[in-house]
Design a protein around this motif. Sequence first.
Motif, PDB file in Angstrom:
ATOM      1  N   HIS A 617       0.859  -1.180   0.000  1.00 31.10           N
ATOM      2  CA  HIS A 617       0.000   0.000   0.000  1.00 31.10           C
ATOM      3  C   HIS A 617       0.898   1.234   0.000  1.00 31.10           C
ATOM      4  O   HIS A 617       1.849   1.310   0.795  1.00 31.10           O
ATOM      5  CB  HIS A 617      -0.880   0.039   1.246  1.00 31.10           C
ATOM      6  CG  HIS A 617      -1.996  -0.955   1.248  1.00 31.10           C
ATOM      7  ND1 HIS A 617      -3.295  -0.613   1.539  1.00 31.10           N
ATOM      8  CD2 HIS A 617      -2.019  -2.284   0.994  1.00 31.10           C
ATOM      9  CE1 HIS A 617      -4.071  -1.686   1.480  1.00 31.10           C
ATOM     10  NE2 HIS A 617      -3.304  -2.723   1.154  1.00 31.10           N
ATOM     11  N   ILE A 618       0.585   2.205  -0.846  1.00 29.72           N
ATOM     12  CA  ILE A 618       1.351   3.448  -0.905  1.00 29.72           C
ATOM     13  C   ILE A 618       0.384   4.611  -0.805  1.00 29.72           C
ATOM     14  O   ILE A 618      -0.522   4.759  -1.632  1.00 29.72           O
ATOM     15  CB  ILE A 618       2.176   3.569  -2.198  1.00 29.72           C
ATOM     16  CG1 ILE A 618       3.100   2.357  -2.372  1.00 29.72           C
ATOM     17  CG2 ILE A 618       2.995   4.848  -2.191  1.00 29.72           C
ATOM     18  CD1 ILE A 618       2.525   1.264  -3.236  1.00 29.72           C
ATOM     19  N   ALA A 619       0.555   5.409   0.230  1.00 27.66           N
ATOM     20  CA  ALA A 619      -0.293   6.587   0.445  1.00 27.66           C
ATOM     21  C   ALA A 619       0.538   7.846   0.265  1.00 27.66           C
ATOM     22  O   ALA A 619       1.724   7.881   0.598  1.00 27.66           O
ATOM     23  CB  ALA A 619      -0.883   6.555   1.851  1.00 27.66           C
ATOM     24  N   GLU A 620      -0.106   8.882  -0.263  1.00 25.05           N
ATOM     25  CA  GLU A 620       0.504  10.209  -0.324  1.00 25.05           C
ATOM     26  C   GLU A 620      -0.444  11.199   0.322  1.00 25.05           C
ATOM     27  O   GLU A 620      -1.638  11.223   0.007  1.00 25.05           O
ATOM     28  CB  GLU A 620       0.790  10.639  -1.765  1.00 25.05           C
ATOM     29  CG  GLU A 620       2.085  10.117  -2.304  1.00 25.05           C
ATOM     30  CD  GLU A 620       2.464  10.734  -3.649  1.00 25.05           C
ATOM     31  OE1 GLU A 620       2.331  11.984  -3.786  1.00 25.05           O
ATOM     32  OE2 GLU A 620       2.859   9.978  -4.540  1.00 25.05           O
ATOM     33  N   VAL A 621       0.100  12.000   1.230  1.00 26.45           N
ATOM     34  CA  VAL A 621      -0.714  12.998   1.913  1.00 26.45           C
ATOM     35  C   VAL A 621      -0.112  14.384   1.730  1.00 26.45           C
ATOM     36  O   VAL A 621       1.086  14.537   1.484  1.00 26.45           O
ATOM     37  CB  VAL A 621      -0.833  12.699   3.425  1.00 26.45           C
ATOM     38  CG1 VAL A 621      -1.457  11.339   3.664  1.00 26.45           C
ATOM     39  CG2 VAL A 621       0.524  12.808   4.120  1.00 26.45           C
ATOM     40  N   GLU A 622      -0.978  15.375   1.854  1.00 27.45           N
ATOM     41  CA  GLU A 622      -0.555  16.762   1.981  1.00 27.45           C
ATOM     42  C   GLU A 622      -1.000  17.261   3.351  1.00 27.45           C
ATOM     43  O   GLU A 622      -2.118  16.980   3.786  1.00 27.45           O
ATOM     44  CB  GLU A 622      -1.179  17.637   0.896  1.00 27.45           C
ATOM     45  CG  GLU A 622      -0.376  17.731  -0.375  1.00 27.45           C
ATOM     46  CD  GLU A 622      -0.828  18.896  -1.250  1.00 27.45           C
ATOM     47  OE1 GLU A 622      -0.019  19.348  -2.075  1.00 27.45           O
ATOM     48  OE2 GLU A 622      -1.985  19.336  -1.101  1.00 27.45           O
TER      49      GLU A 622
END
Length: 765
Positions: A617-622
């Motif tokens: 799983h790969i998440a990107e957040v700001e």
Amino acid sequence: MEKFGKSQPVKRVEDVRFLTGRGQYVDDIAPQNALHALVLRASQAHGTITELDVAEAREMPGVQLVLTAEDLRAAEITSGMVATVVDNRDGTKGAAPRRPLLAEGKVRFVGEPVAMVIAESMAEARDAAEAIVLDIDDLPAKLDLARGGAALHDEAPDNRAFDWGTGDEEGCDDLLRNAAHVVRMEVEDNRVIVNSMEPRGCFAEWDGTRLHLSVNGQGVWGPKGQLAKILGLDEENVRVTNPDVGGGFGMKAMTYPEYFLCAHAAMKLGRPVRWMSERTEAMLSDNAGRDLVHEVALGFDENLKLLAYRVDTKCNLGAYNSQFGQPIQTQLFSRVLTGVYDIQKTYLHVEGYYTNTTQVDAYRGAGRPEAIYVLERAMDMAARELDISPWELRRRCFIQPAQFPYDTLTGETYDVGDFPRVLDHAARTADVDGFAARRAASEAEGRLRGMGLCYYIESILGDPSEGAKVEFNEDGTVLIYVGTQSNGQGHETVYAKFLSDQTGIPFEAITVIQGDSDRIEKGGGTGGSRSVTVQNNATLATVDAMIAAFTPYLAEKMGVEESEVSFDDETFRAPGSNLTPTMMEAAQMARADGRDDLLMHQARATLEARSFPNGAHIAEVEVDPDTGVVTLDRYSVVDDFGNLINPMLAEGQVHGGVAQGVGQALTESVVYDADGQLLTATFMDYAMPRADDLPMITFETEPVPSTANIMGMKGCGEAGTVGAMAATANAVMDALWTRGVRRADMPFTPHRVWNMLNDAVETAA
């Protein structure tokens, strides 16, 4: 793959009735003349009951019965709720205090059942409940995970329920002392409320001889046995059914006091009794999930290969042992303790504590999300402290493809796996190469961007045995009886399509029968991602039984030897014969010949080993540093589920699981005050994830077919949640790291994140 499912994205047939309001949920199908039950619950977290006067309530209009603990004793209903305990490290058993159906002498959490009112209408039941006089002398509330405080139970005077361990403690600690690099951290796993779309409910009927309980659960055979035991009935005089169920997620896998109380009331009054939880009532009384604190140590050699891994956990059981509360964070946690990594020594030490809160039990993943969360958070922290890419560190520590089958240090055997290949696929899917540019663009706008990786593995749990029965009806329809229970996963579509693929029986002619202990002799219910794998394995065995039964009958019809008859998944054939009946035609011929023995077939089958779904799983957040608001901007998943039966349904399961994991990471958290009052008991205060909290989720697969079952399948029901928490948390940590934040625990609400950032500034100053 053709033989064991055509891997077609078939739309769910059951959704038509759900979306058009024709679902048959427990509150829809309760008998029209059923009485209404209402539970009076404790409003204090801990205290001694000094007065419980129900006399006035019993005289209120419409009231048929008021039950208290004293009434249950008079009826000789004295058994407590079922609960499993684990062995302590010293060989003794974990504490097993009795959990009564209704509070006896003391209350131990806000929401504990104290009395039940049964009346002609819900309004009358409410009025009567308000007339009950209940006085409770407060005792101090125990909320911390430590020994001491006011004792909840005599069986655990220091409030420690168990002290459990597994692994080589001495060997693990020795490797940690001598490792080239040691990384230590503390990780919290916050408590959550399950909040299934349909709250818990039931109705009970008694005909003078047999009891029928209809409950929106995850299986019927466990409740059947418990009802018989607690109510003093023979099992053959108990029928349990599960109608349509609007979400379970482990929380509905076990029994609750209301089911036994309604059943007893129905038997006593000779009328049906119904009960349906309201939302706040559910938040107060449903088993919660997670709620742990871990201390972690990882030891690496000079080449940054993992040597040793130690976890010391304190877990919150709530006020009592729930049905599976003790095993969840011990035995089930340990199944995937080492994750996907080749480690020389491990040790897991778990202490369970009683607190004046709602019980904690299985929630989507049941121990495996908790284990993967702590491991993957620790691996990410290790990468930062050791100044190596988190992707590269994982690659160095992976179990390599040539090492399979791989025996883990906690007794599992991973049958197959190619973790480097899956991770490479995930890197492409998530566009890791483009992350630097995306981070720079965010920084140019004053926001922080982070990427988080989690590589998970989970172990399929539950009974490896299951049965299936196929029945041909006179009207040309076919029934398949299954031992699992759909809670919204799409079982009716999957099972019917699988049977159709194996037999040529038209998909639209097949109806799935589930959740009825009278119609289905035995079953393992739903939980642990077991359903499709074990049920379809049983279906294959039943198809083999069908072919074996029809073959001699058709050989005589064809005028050939039995050995010459074959079945090609659609028709029976034999050299020299023009007769090529389908399975349906063979059944019609048998009916015409009076061969009723050929119209019903059943078999049971047992999987020899478990399968182990895994993936990245790969998440990107700001993160907005001025407000602390975290936005999940991108999310990618690459799973190894082995051979897929229905990719569309698998993707739906992953999406739902990700939403629950992300919800825990970003918005959900249970809050009690110092007196044990639940402050998050409505959706005004408990923040479920909403549509705008989630981006579009990219889902792809990199299958490595399992060798643990003939279909090459790996369960997928809980995988989304197992990977989502750590991926999201690691992304937030990545975003905050450049601002000096060195510890970040879920949930990442704006206020908490804002505080983390400001605390880091103060520390740096």
